[in-house]
Scaffold this motif. Structure first.
Motif, PDB file in Angstrom:
ATOM      1  N   UNK A  90       0.852  -1.186   0.000  1.00  0.00           N
ATOM      2  CA  UNK A  90       0.000   0.000   0.000  1.00  0.00           C
ATOM      3  C   UNK A  90       0.892   1.240   0.000  1.00  0.00           C
ATOM      4  N   UNK A  91       0.277   2.397  -0.171  1.00  0.00           N
ATOM      5  CA  UNK A  91       1.002   3.674  -0.131  1.00  0.00           C
ATOM      6  C   UNK A  91       2.175   3.691  -1.113  1.00  0.00           C
ATOM      7  N   UNK A  92       1.984   3.103  -2.291  1.00  0.00           N
ATOM      8  CA  UNK A  92       3.025   3.166  -3.305  1.00  0.00           C
ATOM      9  C   UNK A  92       3.257   4.614  -3.704  1.00  0.00           C
ATOM     10  N   UNK A  93       4.493   5.051  -3.625  1.00  0.00           N
ATOM     11  CA  UNK A  93       4.785   6.421  -4.008  1.00  0.00           C
ATOM     12  C   UNK A  93       6.277   6.597  -4.276  1.00  0.00           C
ATOM     13  N   UNK A  94       6.566   7.630  -5.068  1.00  0.00           N
ATOM     14  CA  UNK A  94       7.936   8.030  -5.336  1.00  0.00           C
ATOM     15  C   UNK A  94       8.366   9.031  -4.277  1.00  0.00           C
ATOM     16  N   UNK A  95       9.562   8.877  -3.791  1.00  0.00           N
ATOM     17  CA  UNK A  95      10.073   9.845  -2.828  1.00  0.00           C
ATOM     18  C   UNK A  95      11.562  10.048  -3.051  1.00  0.00           C
ATOM     19  N   UNK A  96      12.071  11.225  -2.689  1.00  0.00           N
ATOM     20  CA  UNK A  96      13.497  11.476  -2.882  1.00  0.00           C
ATOM     21  C   UNK A  96      14.345  10.423  -2.178  1.00  0.00           C
ATOM     22  N   UNK A  97      15.370   9.962  -2.869  1.00  0.00           N
ATOM     23  CA  UNK A  97      16.259   8.958  -2.281  1.00  0.00           C
ATOM     24  C   UNK A  97      16.850   9.468  -0.968  1.00  0.00           C
ATOM     25  N   UNK A  98      17.099  10.767  -0.887  1.00  0.00           N
ATOM     26  CA  UNK A  98      17.679  11.353   0.322  1.00  0.00           C
ATOM     27  C   UNK A  98      16.734  11.296   1.512  1.00  0.00           C
ATOM     28  N   UNK A  99      15.428  11.117   1.270  1.00  0.00           N
ATOM     29  CA  UNK A  99      14.450  11.083   2.355  1.00  0.00           C
ATOM     30  C   UNK A  99      13.965   9.671   2.688  1.00  0.00           C
ATOM     31  N   UNK A 100      14.284   8.711   1.850  1.00  0.00           N
ATOM     32  CA  UNK A 100      13.734   7.369   2.003  1.00  0.00           C
ATOM     33  C   UNK A 100      14.112   6.720   3.329  1.00  0.00           C
ATOM     34  N   UNK A 101      15.293   6.994   3.835  1.00  0.00           N
ATOM     35  CA  UNK A 101      15.753   6.346   5.070  1.00  0.00           C
ATOM     36  C   UNK A 101      15.052   6.892   6.305  1.00  0.00           C
ATOM     37  N   UNK A 102      14.207   7.907   6.144  1.00  0.00           N
ATOM     38  CA  UNK A 102      13.431   8.409   7.279  1.00  0.00           C
ATOM     39  C   UNK A 102      12.169   7.582   7.526  1.00  0.00           C
ATOM     40  N   UNK A 103      11.829   6.711   6.574  1.00  0.00           N
ATOM     41  CA  UNK A 103      10.651   5.870   6.726  1.00  0.00           C
ATOM     42  C   UNK A 103      10.926   4.741   7.722  1.00  0.00           C
ATOM     43  N   UNK A 104       9.857   4.018   8.078  1.00  0.00           N
ATOM     44  CA  UNK A 104       9.994   2.848   8.942  1.00  0.00           C
ATOM     45  C   UNK A 104      10.438   1.687   8.059  1.00  0.00           C
TER      46      UNK A 104
END
Length: 227
Positions: free
Chosen positions: A172-186
């Motif tokens: 779920x929640x498929x989305x594009x996000x900046x690679x620089x911000x991806x590591x902030x996710x769970x």
């Protein structure tokens, strides 16, 4: 026969798997496609991950329009199930979980789990897959995989890379996000490690001498690079 059936049903056995890190370039920098696993999933519930999953028995027989680059094939063929099956599984899992096809125009006799792909008039194309990481799930997990991670450029996708209408419900929640911000996710630990490796590759900080491999197949975790 009973022992074989029990082994096949053992969810903790190490299964080969393939994962796709799909990237697109933007003026502000690269973006990565990720989705969230369901809260009730047995493996990595509620975590953000890349599209991917286990290799199916029929993946090795799928006729690929193009194979990965020779260096990539050589590394993948160092262990079972080999380059063809792993590349096909990566493309299939990306298609199933996001609705985005890596393919070239072509007609072929597709098995049931590939029929939607073939109905688009496409044959799977593995030439844009770059093998960048391998990891085996540590013991004690409810599922264990020997996963190969592939980097792919979103420009290789046929169709609208914002259209996830053909996706199944595994992510779920498929989305594009900046690679620089991806590591902030769970994220699962290994996903964080892979993101760091991809970032280093894109910056040119990696020496490129081999593919990193976290091997948890034995009692002592080991790290090495596949030449």
């Amino acid at each position: 026969m009973q022992a074989d059936a029990q082994a096949a049903d053992d969810k903790t056995r190490i299964r080969p798997a393939a994962t796709v890190i799909l990237l697109r370039q933007r003026a502000a920098g690269p973006e990565v496609l990720m989705g969230m696993r369901g809260a009730g999933a047995a493996f990595m519930p509620s975590k953000f991950v890349f599209p991917g999953g286990a290799v199916d028995p029929g993946d090795a027989a799928v006729p690929l329009a193009r194979l990965p680059a020779p260096a990539c094939q050589k590394r993948l063929d160092q262990a079972e199930p080999g380059a063809r099956a792993l590349a096909a599984a990566a493309i299939r899992e990306l298609w199933e979980e996001t609705g985005l096809p890596l393919g070239l125009p072509g007609a072929w006799q597709a098995p049931a789990d590939w029929q939607g792909f073939a109905d688009r008039g496409l044959q799977p194309d593995a030439s844009g897959l770059r093998f960048v990481f391998r990891a085996i799930t540590p013991p004690g997990r409810p599922r264990r995989f020997d996963a190969r991670f592939f980097l792919a450029d979103a420009e290789r996708v046929t169709g609208d890379i914002e259209d996830f209408s053909g996706a199944c419900d595994e992510l779920s929640h498929l989305h594009w996000l900046p690679l620089s911000e991806a590591r902030r996710l769970d994220l699962p630990f290994i996903t964080e490690v892979v993101l760091a490796e991809v970032s280093a590759l894109l910056r040119g900080d990696s020496d490129g001498t081999g593919v990193p491999f976290f091997d948890n197949s034995g009692t002592v975790p080991t790290f090495r690079r596949l030449g």
